[in-house]
Motif scaffolding. Structure first.
Motif, PDB file in Angstrom:
ATOM      1  N   PRO A  15      73.717  31.057  28.639  1.00 14.61           N
ATOM      2  CA  PRO A  15      73.509  29.450  29.396  1.00 14.61           C
ATOM      3  C   PRO A  15      72.446  28.696  28.798  1.00 14.61           C
ATOM      4  O   PRO A  15      72.524  27.417  29.057  1.00 14.61           O
ATOM      5  CB  PRO A  15      72.969  30.280  30.835  1.00 14.61           C
ATOM      6  N   LEU A  16      71.453  29.307  28.130  1.00 13.81           N
ATOM      7  CA  LEU A  16      70.383  28.551  27.160  1.00 13.81           C
ATOM      8  C   LEU A  16      70.585  28.067  26.021  1.00 13.81           C
ATOM      9  O   LEU A  16      69.953  27.362  25.158  1.00 13.81           O
ATOM     10  CB  LEU A  16      69.227  29.103  27.576  1.00 13.81           C
ATOM     11  N   GLY A  17      71.700  28.749  25.480  1.00 14.42           N
ATOM     12  CA  GLY A  17      71.645  28.761  24.127  1.00 14.42           C
ATOM     13  C   GLY A  17      71.418  29.958  23.088  1.00 14.42           C
ATOM     14  O   GLY A  17      70.360  30.593  23.765  1.00 14.42           O
ATOM     15  N   PRO A  18      71.929  29.984  21.894  1.00 11.97           N
ATOM     16  CA  PRO A  18      71.176  31.250  21.277  1.00 11.97           C
ATOM     17  C   PRO A  18      69.912  31.289  20.908  1.00 11.97           C
ATOM     18  O   PRO A  18      69.227  32.391  21.260  1.00 11.97           O
ATOM     19  CB  PRO A  18      72.265  31.373  19.985  1.00 11.97           C
ATOM     20  N   THR A  23      64.522  33.666  22.228  1.00 18.26           N
ATOM     21  CA  THR A  23      62.836  33.517  22.545  1.00 18.26           C
ATOM     22  C   THR A  23      62.728  34.220  23.855  1.00 18.26           C
ATOM     23  O   THR A  23      61.525  34.777  23.838  1.00 18.26           O
ATOM     24  CB  THR A  23      62.669  31.957  22.712  1.00 18.26           C
ATOM     25  N   VAL A  24      63.455  33.991  24.831  1.00 15.16           N
ATOM     26  CA  VAL A  24      63.236  34.504  26.141  1.00 15.16           C
ATOM     27  C   VAL A  24      63.036  36.248  26.000  1.00 15.16           C
ATOM     28  O   VAL A  24      62.485  36.903  26.622  1.00 15.16           O
ATOM     29  CB  VAL A  24      64.134  34.100  27.253  1.00 15.16           C
ATOM     30  N   ILE A  25      64.066  36.833  25.233  1.00 14.90           N
ATOM     31  CA  ILE A  25      64.477  38.190  25.142  1.00 14.90           C
ATOM     32  C   ILE A  25      62.899  38.676  24.290  1.00 14.90           C
ATOM     33  O   ILE A  25      62.160  39.793  24.676  1.00 14.90           O
ATOM     34  CB  ILE A  25      65.422  38.434  24.565  1.00 14.90           C
ATOM     35  N   ALA A  26      62.570  37.908  23.254  1.00 13.88           N
ATOM     36  CA  ALA A  26      61.246  38.197  22.462  1.00 13.88           C
ATOM     37  C   ALA A  26      60.152  38.245  23.375  1.00 13.88           C
ATOM     38  O   ALA A  26      59.386  38.862  23.170  1.00 13.88           O
ATOM     39  CB  ALA A  26      61.514  37.291  21.262  1.00 13.88           C
ATOM     40  N   LEU A  27      59.958  37.115  24.154  1.00 18.50           N
ATOM     41  CA  LEU A  27      58.953  36.871  25.079  1.00 18.50           C
ATOM     42  C   LEU A  27      58.978  38.299  25.977  1.00 18.50           C
ATOM     43  O   LEU A  27      57.641  38.826  26.333  1.00 18.50           O
ATOM     44  CB  LEU A  27      59.079  35.743  25.973  1.00 18.50           C
ATOM     45  N   LEU A  28      60.075  38.622  26.683  1.00 22.33           N
ATOM     46  CA  LEU A  28      60.250  39.918  27.531  1.00 22.33           C
ATOM     47  C   LEU A  28      59.723  41.193  26.634  1.00 22.33           C
ATOM     48  O   LEU A  28      58.955  42.098  27.239  1.00 22.33           O
ATOM     49  CB  LEU A  28      61.416  40.183  28.169  1.00 22.33           C
ATOM     50  N   GLY A  64      60.458  31.722  31.504  1.00 23.72           N
ATOM     51  CA  GLY A  64      61.567  31.855  30.550  1.00 23.72           C
ATOM     52  C   GLY A  64      62.691  32.747  31.267  1.00 23.72           C
ATOM     53  O   GLY A  64      63.692  32.440  31.300  1.00 23.72           O
ATOM     54  N   ALA A  65      62.355  33.962  31.857  1.00 21.28           N
ATOM     55  CA  ALA A  65      63.136  34.696  32.618  1.00 21.28           C
ATOM     56  C   ALA A  65      63.851  34.031  33.603  1.00 21.28           C
ATOM     57  O   ALA A  65      65.183  33.984  33.884  1.00 21.28           O
ATOM     58  CB  ALA A  65      62.565  35.881  33.180  1.00 21.28           C
ATOM     59  N   GLY A  66      63.017  32.988  34.275  1.00 24.15           N
ATOM     60  CA  GLY A  66      63.523  32.326  35.564  1.00 24.15           C
ATOM     61  C   GLY A  66      64.665  31.214  34.877  1.00 24.15           C
ATOM     62  O   GLY A  66      65.727  31.142  35.475  1.00 24.15           O
ATOM     63  N   ALA A  67      64.287  30.679  33.847  1.00 26.07           N
ATOM     64  CA  ALA A  67      65.236  29.831  33.350  1.00 26.07           C
ATOM     65  C   ALA A  67      66.330  30.236  32.867  1.00 26.07           C
ATOM     66  O   ALA A  67      67.537  29.709  33.005  1.00 26.07           O
ATOM     67  CB  ALA A  67      64.669  29.002  31.985  1.00 26.07           C
TER      68      ALA A  67
END
Length: 161
Positions: A15-18, A23-28, A64-67
């Protein structure tokens, strides 16, 4: 009206692009690692400062997770809305066709009514001494033939009813 849903761009995987998804997964992952580090360092005298830093990281990670998850939910609602819009357009097209057919049928009924009214005039062509001549009778239609013609027109205009 048959329309198809537009395909998503080939470069986008989520949904957000690769790039945003990675980035969101790395932040998690960083957030989970920070939680583990804080769990191990809970006896440290600077632990309260580390918690303060964790709260800032937590805000960024949750945004980021919310997005990521919010766009997934929103995408489903957008797809539903597009499907409803396509269905509404199809119903509108069908209604427009029915309205046109109804106007054609109305015109046919009105023409027959005008012909019948003209035939009732006392001085119509072919009438002598109150009786129609044979030539006038040959072109005369009865109410039954008018109704049969109008029913045939209605079946032609509205075949599915």
């Amino acid at each position: 009206m048959a329309t198809s849903q537009p395909a998503p761009p080939a470069t986008r995987q989520g949904p957000l692009g690769p790039a945003a998804t990675v980035t969101v997964i790395a932040l998690l992952v960083v957030f989970l690692a920070a939680l583990v580090v804080l769990g191990v360092m809970r006896g440290d005298k600077n632990w309260d400062r580390l918690i303060y830093l964790l709260s800032g990281l937590e805000a960024v990670v949750f945004a980021g997770a919310g997005a990521l998850f919010g766009t997934t939910v929103q995408r489903a609602q957008v797809v539903d809305a597009k499907q409803e819009a396509v269905a509404a357009l199809e119903r509108a097209d069908a209604s427009e066709g029915d309205a046109l057919a109804g106007r054609v049928l109305h015109r046919g009924v009105m023409e027959r009514a005008q012909e019948r009214a003209a035939a009732r005039q006392p001085f119509s062509a072919g009438i002598r001494a109150g009786r129609p001549t044979a030539s006038a009778m040959a072109g005369t239609r009865t109410a039954e033939t008018d109704l049969a013609d109008l029913a045939r027109l209605a079946r032609t205009l509205f075949p599915d009813r």
